[in-house]
Each structure stands twice: as structure tokens, then as C-alpha cells.
Design a protein around this motif. Structure first.
Motif, PDB file in Angstrom:
ATOM      1  N   CYS A  75       0.823  -1.218   0.000  1.00 46.01           N
ATOM      2  CA  CYS A  75       0.000   0.000   0.000  1.00 46.01           C
ATOM      3  C   CYS A  75       0.856   1.266   0.000  1.00 46.01           C
ATOM      4  O   CYS A  75       0.362   2.352  -0.327  1.00 46.01           O
ATOM      5  N   ALA A  76       2.116   1.162   0.398  1.00 43.80           N
ATOM      6  CA  ALA A  76       2.994   2.330   0.521  1.00 43.80           C
ATOM      7  C   ALA A  76       3.237   2.977  -0.843  1.00 43.80           C
ATOM      8  O   ALA A  76       3.294   2.275  -1.859  1.00 43.80           O
ATOM      9  N   PRO A  77       3.391   4.291  -0.875  1.00 44.12           N
ATOM     10  CA  PRO A  77       3.368   5.257   0.227  1.00 44.12           C
ATOM     11  C   PRO A  77       1.995   5.872   0.461  1.00 44.12           C
ATOM     12  O   PRO A  77       1.875   6.928   1.076  1.00 44.12           O
ATOM     13  N   ARG A  78       0.924   5.202  -0.032  1.00 45.38           N
ATOM     14  CA  ARG A  78      -0.418   5.777   0.087  1.00 45.38           C
ATOM     15  C   ARG A  78      -0.943   5.689   1.528  1.00 45.38           C
ATOM     16  O   ARG A  78      -0.382   4.983   2.366  1.00 45.38           O
ATOM     17  N   LEU A  79      -2.008   6.404   1.816  1.00 50.93           N
ATOM     18  CA  LEU A  79      -2.510   6.556   3.185  1.00 50.93           C
ATOM     19  C   LEU A  79      -3.192   5.269   3.639  1.00 50.93           C
ATOM     20  O   LEU A  79      -4.175   4.837   3.036  1.00 50.93           O
ATOM     21  N   THR A  80      -2.668   4.671   4.703  1.00 48.38           N
ATOM     22  CA  THR A  80      -3.136   3.360   5.160  1.00 48.38           C
ATOM     23  C   THR A  80      -3.420   3.432   6.652  1.00 48.38           C
ATOM     24  O   THR A  80      -2.507   3.548   7.463  1.00 48.38           O
ATOM     25  N   PHE A  81      -4.693   3.390   7.025  1.00 48.04           N
ATOM     26  CA  PHE A  81      -5.141   3.539   8.414  1.00 48.04           C
ATOM     27  C   PHE A  81      -5.650   2.179   8.879  1.00 48.04           C
ATOM     28  O   PHE A  81      -6.681   1.690   8.414  1.00 48.04           O
ATOM     29  N   ILE A  82      -4.912   1.536   9.796  1.00 44.14           N
ATOM     30  CA  ILE A  82      -5.296   0.233  10.341  1.00 44.14           C
ATOM     31  C   ILE A  82      -6.118   0.462  11.602  1.00 44.14           C
ATOM     32  O   ILE A  82      -5.640   1.087  12.554  1.00 44.14           O
ATOM     33  N   SER A  83      -7.338  -0.037  11.614  1.00 44.31           N
ATOM     34  CA  SER A  83      -8.292   0.214  12.699  1.00 44.31           C
ATOM     35  C   SER A  83      -8.692  -1.096  13.369  1.00 44.31           C
ATOM     36  O   SER A  83      -8.966  -2.086  12.702  1.00 44.31           O
ATOM     37  N   TYR A  84      -8.726  -1.054  14.698  1.00 44.66           N
ATOM     38  CA  TYR A  84      -9.281  -2.165  15.488  1.00 44.66           C
ATOM     39  C   TYR A  84     -10.094  -1.607  16.635  1.00 44.66           C
ATOM     40  O   TYR A  84     -10.020  -0.417  16.946  1.00 44.66           O
ATOM     41  N   GLY A 112       1.230   7.789  13.911  1.00 48.38           N
ATOM     42  CA  GLY A 112       1.838   7.571  12.608  1.00 48.38           C
ATOM     43  C   GLY A 112       1.590   8.692  11.626  1.00 48.38           C
ATOM     44  O   GLY A 112       0.971   9.716  11.939  1.00 48.38           O
ATOM     45  N   GLY A 113       2.094   8.479  10.429  1.00 49.92           N
ATOM     46  CA  GLY A 113       1.956   9.451   9.353  1.00 49.92           C
ATOM     47  C   GLY A 113       1.059   8.894   8.271  1.00 49.92           C
ATOM     48  O   GLY A 113      -0.136   8.671   8.486  1.00 49.92           O
ATOM     49  N   GLU A 114       1.637   8.638   7.080  1.00 53.31           N
ATOM     50  CA  GLU A 114       0.849   8.035   6.005  1.00 53.31           C
ATOM     51  C   GLU A 114       0.417   6.605   6.348  1.00 53.31           C
ATOM     52  O   GLU A 114      -0.565   6.101   5.825  1.00 53.31           O
ATOM     53  N   LEU A 115       1.162   5.945   7.232  1.00 55.57           N
ATOM     54  CA  LEU A 115       0.750   4.675   7.823  1.00 55.57           C
ATOM     55  C   LEU A 115       0.302   4.968   9.243  1.00 55.57           C
ATOM     56  O   LEU A 115       1.065   5.542  10.026  1.00 55.57           O
ATOM     57  N   ALA A 116      -0.941   4.625   9.564  1.00 56.53           N
ATOM     58  CA  ALA A 116      -1.486   4.996  10.872  1.00 56.53           C
ATOM     59  C   ALA A 116      -2.171   3.805  11.528  1.00 56.53           C
ATOM     60  O   ALA A 116      -2.649   2.882  10.855  1.00 56.53           O
ATOM     61  N   TRP A 117      -2.233   3.864  12.850  1.00 57.61           N
ATOM     62  CA  TRP A 117      -2.858   2.816  13.660  1.00 57.61           C
ATOM     63  C   TRP A 117      -3.710   3.471  14.730  1.00 57.61           C
ATOM     64  O   TRP A 117      -3.300   4.455  15.346  1.00 57.61           O
ATOM     65  N   ARG A 118      -4.903   2.932  14.976  1.00 61.47           N
ATOM     66  CA  ARG A 118      -5.692   3.364  16.127  1.00 61.47           C
ATOM     67  C   ARG A 118      -6.632   2.251  16.544  1.00 61.47           C
ATOM     68  O   ARG A 118      -7.349   1.697  15.733  1.00 61.47           O
ATOM     69  N   GLN A 119      -6.599   1.947  17.845  1.00 65.14           N
ATOM     70  CA  GLN A 119      -7.529   0.993  18.432  1.00 65.14           C
ATOM     71  C   GLN A 119      -8.530   1.786  19.262  1.00 65.14           C
ATOM     72  O   GLN A 119      -8.149   2.470  20.223  1.00 65.14           O
ATOM     73  N   HIS A 120      -9.812   1.731  18.884  1.00 65.39           N
ATOM     74  CA  HIS A 120     -10.834   2.499  19.591  1.00 65.39           C
ATOM     75  C   HIS A 120     -11.455   1.654  20.703  1.00 65.39           C
ATOM     76  O   HIS A 120     -11.131   0.470  20.857  1.00 65.39           O
ATOM     77  N   SER A 158      -7.041  12.096   7.024  1.00 66.90           N
ATOM     78  CA  SER A 158      -7.010  12.174   5.565  1.00 66.90           C
ATOM     79  C   SER A 158      -7.065  13.616   5.082  1.00 66.90           C
ATOM     80  O   SER A 158      -6.328  13.999   4.161  1.00 66.90           O
ATOM     81  N   ASP A 159      -7.960  14.428   5.676  1.00 68.52           N
ATOM     82  CA  ASP A 159      -8.082  15.836   5.275  1.00 68.52           C
ATOM     83  C   ASP A 159      -6.733  16.547   5.330  1.00 68.52           C
ATOM     84  O   ASP A 159      -6.367  17.300   4.427  1.00 68.52           O
ATOM     85  N   GLN A 160      -6.008  16.290   6.406  1.00 66.07           N
ATOM     86  CA  GLN A 160      -4.717  16.949   6.584  1.00 66.07           C
ATOM     87  C   GLN A 160      -3.716  16.491   5.522  1.00 66.07           C
ATOM     88  O   GLN A 160      -2.995  17.300   4.936  1.00 66.07           O
ATOM     89  N   LEU A 161      -3.722  15.188   5.236  1.00 64.14           N
ATOM     90  CA  LEU A 161      -2.706  14.640   4.335  1.00 64.14           C
ATOM     91  C   LEU A 161      -3.018  14.884   2.857  1.00 64.14           C
ATOM     92  O   LEU A 161      -2.114  14.914   2.031  1.00 64.14           O
ATOM     93  N   ILE A 162      -4.310  15.059   2.513  1.00 62.62           N
ATOM     94  CA  ILE A 162      -4.648  15.352   1.111  1.00 62.62           C
ATOM     95  C   ILE A 162      -4.987  16.830   0.922  1.00 62.62           C
ATOM     96  O   ILE A 162      -5.395  17.237  -0.165  1.00 62.62           O
TER      97      ILE A 162
END
Length: 504
Positions: free
Chosen positions: A403-412, A467-475, A492-496
């Protein structure tokens, strides 16, 4: 002349049907056994049970979770040479990973997949929350002239803010293909419809006249406009409402209209259509790759719509559709970003981890998500011996790296709230950490931690996104990515460089 032409076309269609054998109708068990026979597999190891009292219950002990701690080196070529430049990644290492992923894990998209023709079925002025939108229901018809016995019509709904000043970013989501709030006739128009309906009914059955006279206020079609809107539950608005309010559009694309979510459907859907109703070969695509292909065809349509910022289209999904969203982002470079929700095994979770869901889970019951070849890694007895997750040439960190270097947000979510431990949040975090060096090589930012996936500690719940373009967050919610949607939008708004106020 026209009559003769029609006869010729009809004759060609009949000839095509005659040339193709009838589609095979297997049960899932029969299809699974067919693939085992092709691969020379005599028996498979059973997958772990989610029942903690079962003899083969899933492991949740971290001390036993890493039987194969060494992952394939993402930045080392098969000849042992280190990848040190972006050019080496794009021209040498990435193609190696793609080849292994396609052959052994997700399957190959055939070269002869037929063309998709998109038709706008409905255009409706509606509301999402308090924002006026234009909603379009679309059908993507796949050319089935080579196998007329199998129909594939991709169902998709596109919803865009009505007052946008220019093209807007769009998030494509795997899910039900429904209009948000279909517009209803005015009371005056509804009365006309009901009067005409009563007249037609009486003409069909004259006895109804006395019934309508007995109940003069009855209307065959009741108004579907709610008198009072239901109070919104506490918490964040629905994800679709958040997207529209921020000046995004969204798409709902129905995976079942692309490929059935079961093994019996593999001789139908897009996989069956390309194979003319015959069973798969070992390196043929599975459902995850088919859903990803369908999403890419949806993106083809979005690229033709001037109201869509087609350079900033994202892909989203949860659970099995989280797996599909990650596969889509990895293989289809036109998607600019992804929100990968609770994807587990076959998604962001490391195959080599022995924690919760395992490789054997996807060589048994959900085998159809994957290429047939993936079954080899659950083999207990086969002509080639036996194989385990350790024998896989690739792992999930390399899928994320694609997926790099595109925006990849891993959510759990939180296992205590229903985002089960089965999904192995820790194993997915390790994969994201191990993918980081590729993001950095390509000039993007990783999670901002070391690349030591074995020792890095997973962040606490509700921290980040890190993270930056690769991000992680567990809610702190359950098996959903909805609590992370507002963070995904802000990130995403910030990065695009998307300004919501300028979109309205």
C-alpha cells in the motif's frame, strides 16, 4: 433484413451456450474437496476453535503466540540483495512480493476478465443528516457474452454533497447498496397515485369497490415520510453522515453482487463467469481478490464523474470486508487511501502468529476467500508432505507494504467490547510496524516507532491515530470502524489538503 440479422444473432447466442458446458453446481464441501484433490492434499489440520472449552481452542497466550518469529524480510530481494532505493522497490522487490501474494495467497486476476459497462439506474435528490445530496444507484453489467448462463451485475450507490463547489474526495465502502433517504411523493402527488391505484384495483376486482367505500380513509400506499424524526442516539453521527458533513462523498458497493461469500458460489459470480462455470485452478483468485476487482471497476466509473476527485478515492471495510479493503488498496494503486477495519487473518494479522484466528481457519471453512494454493499451508498430509504458516513466502506486513506510500489507516476495536481477541490486534500491530521501512524508503512516514515488530508495544486504546501516512488506532468500541471514522477523516483531510469549508 432486420429479421435475418436477429436470427443470426440468436443463432450465435445459442451456439455460444451450446459450446459452453453447464456451470458446475458444487456444494462448498465438494468444491473444497475438488481443490484438495488438485493439490494432492489428503488431510488438513483443523482450524482453532473459538470455544475456549474445545480441545483445539484458539491460543491466547502471548508466550506461545510467536512460534515463527522471523518474518520474510520486506526489503531483501530473493537473491539476498538489500533494497536501498525506491527504484529497486518498484522494479524488483515489489513485483516479487506481488507474484508470491498472487500465486500462494489471494490468487491471480485472469487476463481475460470481461468489460464492465456502467448504467445509472436512479438519480435522486436526498438528504444525509441535514445536508442535501445527489444519490445515484448504478449497475455495472459484466459482459457475459462468452458465458450467457452466468450474469454478474455489480450494484453500487454513489452519494455526493449537492452543494459542493468542485470535485470531492470519496470513500468507497463495502456494504449494502441502498439509497440514504429515497425522496417521497408530496401528499398531493401521493393522493393522485392512490386514487389511480384504487381505480385500477376496482377494474381488476369490482368487489373491492364496496370495501373502499366501507373504509374511505384507507390508502393502498401509505406515506413513507416520518412525521417525527427519531432522536439520534448518543455518540458520533453515522459514518456516512460524517463524510458528507465534511465535504466528502461516499460509495456503497455490494460485494455479493460481485462474488458470493461462500464456497458453493465459486462457479458463479465473476470467478465463475471467467471460468465459464467450471471449478477454480489452484492459483485462481478467491473472493477477497474478486471483491477488490469489483471495487476497482467501481473506481473506473468514478473516474468518469466530474463531481468526484478521482485522485482521492479511498476504500473501506470491516472484518472480511476489511480484508478485502486491504487487498484492494495493496493491488490497485489508483486508490489513494484505505480505512482497514478489524481485518484479522487474511488481512492485517500476521499469518505466522499463533493467536486466535489462524491460517488453518482460511484453509477450511473460509477457504474460498483465498487462492486454492493457500490450502497447502494447512496441510497435515499431502503428496508434498505437510506445510505450515512458516512455509508461506510472504506475510501480512508485506501486504501492508504494497500500500505504501499511500494513506493506510489500520483500525481495530476493543476485545472487551466485542472486537474479539480472535482477530489478534497485537499481530496486526506487529505487521504494521514491520511494514514501516517501506513507507520510509518511499518518502512517507510510518508509525513513528522502531521497526522492531517483536518488541514494540501496541499503543493503548484511544491513543492516536499514531503515525503518518501509515497509521494505527484501536478504539474503545466493538467490531466496527465507526468510532475511528472521525479520526480517519481528520487524518485524511490533513494529508490530502482537503478543506471541508471549501467543498460547500
Amino acid at each position: 433484413m432486420r429479421y435475418l440479422f436477429t436470427l443470426v444473432l440468436s443463432g450465435l447466442a445459442l451456439q455460444t451456450v451450446a459450446q459452453n458446458p453447464s456451470p458446475v453446481t458444487f456444494t462448498a464441501e465438494q468444491d473444497h474437496q475438488n481443490m484438495m484433490n488438485q493439490l494432492g492434499i489428503k488431510s488438513l489440520r483443523p482450524g482453532p476453535s473459538g470455544d475456549n472449552t474445545a480441545p483445539n481452542h484458539a491460543n491466547y497466550d502471548e508466550a506461545l503466540a510467536n512460534p515463527y518469529p522471523e518474518l520474510p524480510e520486506v526489503l531483501t530481494l530473493k537473491n539476498g540483495k538489500k533494497v536501498t532505493t525506491p527504484e529497486m522497490w518498484w522494479k524488483q522487490r515489489r513485483p516479487e512480493i506481488v507474484e508470491d501474494m498472487e500465486r500462494e495467497v489471494y490468487g491471480r486476476i485472469p487476463k481475460n476478465v470481461p468489460k464492465v459497462t456502467w448504467t445509472v439506474k436512479v438519480v435522486d435528490k436526498e438528504y444525509v443528516g441535514f445536508t442535501p445530496v445527489i444519490a445515484k444507484q448504478l449497475i455495472g453489467h459484466v459482459d457475459n457474452s462468452a458465458c450467457p448462463l452466468i450474469d454478474v451485475d455489480i450494484k453500487m450507490t454513489l452519494v455526493l454533497p449537492a452543494n459542493a463547489k468542485g470535485p470531492v474526495p470519496v470513500l468507497m465502502m463495502f456494504g449494502r447498496n441502498v439509497l440514504p433517504t429515497p425522496a417521497q411523493p408530496s401528499p398531493e402527488d401521493l393522493e393522485k397515485i392512490n386514487n389511480a391505484m384504487k381505480k385500477l384495483l376496482i377494474q381488476t376486482d369490482p368487489e373491492l369497490k364496496s370495501i373502499f367505500e366501507q373504509y374511505p380513509a384507507y390508502q393502498p400506499i401509505a406515506s413513507q415520510v416520518p412525521v417525527f424524526g427519531a432522536p439520534r442516539p448518543a455518540g458520533d453521527p453515522p459514518s456516512t453522515q460524517q463524510l458528507i458533513a465534511d465535504g466528502w462523498g461516499y460509495v456503497m458497493i455490494d460485494p455479493a453482487s460481485i462474488q458470493a461469500d461462500n464456497g458453493a458460489g465459486l462457479t458463479r459470480g465473476i470467478i465463475g463467469l471467467v471460468n465459464k462455470g467450471q471449478p477454480r485452478k489452484p492459483d485462481d483468485w478467491g473472493a477477497l481478490r474478486a471483491w477488490a476487482w469489483g471495487a476497482a471497476r467501481g473506481l473506473d466509473y468514478l473516474e468518469t464523474d466530474p463531481s468526484v476527485d478521482s485522485k482521492h478515492v479511498g476504500i473501506e471495510g470491516v472484518s472480511r470486508y476489511g480484508k478485502a479493503a486491504l487487498v484492494t488498496l495493496a493491488f490497485e494503486s489508483r486508490f489513494a487511501m484505505g480505512l482497514i477495519g478489524s481485518s484479522g487473518e487474511g488481512g492485517a494479522k500476521l499469518h505466522r502468529r499463533n493467536f486466535g484466528e489462524a491460517v488453518e481457519s482460511l484453509t477450511g471453512g473460509e477457504y474460498y476467500w483465498m487462492a486454492g494454493n493457500f490450502m497447502k499451508y494447512g496441510a497435515a498430509e499431502a503428496t508434498f508432505g505437510s506445510k505450515t504458516a512458516k512455509d508461506l513466502p510472504v506475510d501480512a506486513h508485506e501486504l501492508i507494504a504494497l500500500c505504501a506510500p499511500r494513506l493506510t489507516f489500520i483500525s481495530y476495536g476493543d476485545p472487551a467490547q466485542g472486537d474479539a481477541k480472535w482477530l489478534d490486534q497485537q499481530g496486526s500491530y506487529m505487521a504494521a510496524v514491520a511494514a514501516g521501512p517501506v513507507f520510509k524508503l518511499l518518502g512517507a512516514r510510518d508509525l513513528g516507532v522502531s521497526s522492531d515488530y517483536y518488541t514494540e508495544k501496541m499503543p493503548a486504546i484511544n491513543v492516536g491515530p499514531i503515525g503518518g501516512e501509515l497509521a494505527w488506532r484501536q478504539h474503545d468500541g466493538g467490531h466496527t470502524d465507526a468510532p475511528n471514522m472521525k479520526y480517519f477523516i481528520q487524518w485524511s483531510d490533513q494529508l490530502i489538503n482537503h478543506n471541508a469549508s471549501s467543498a460547500h
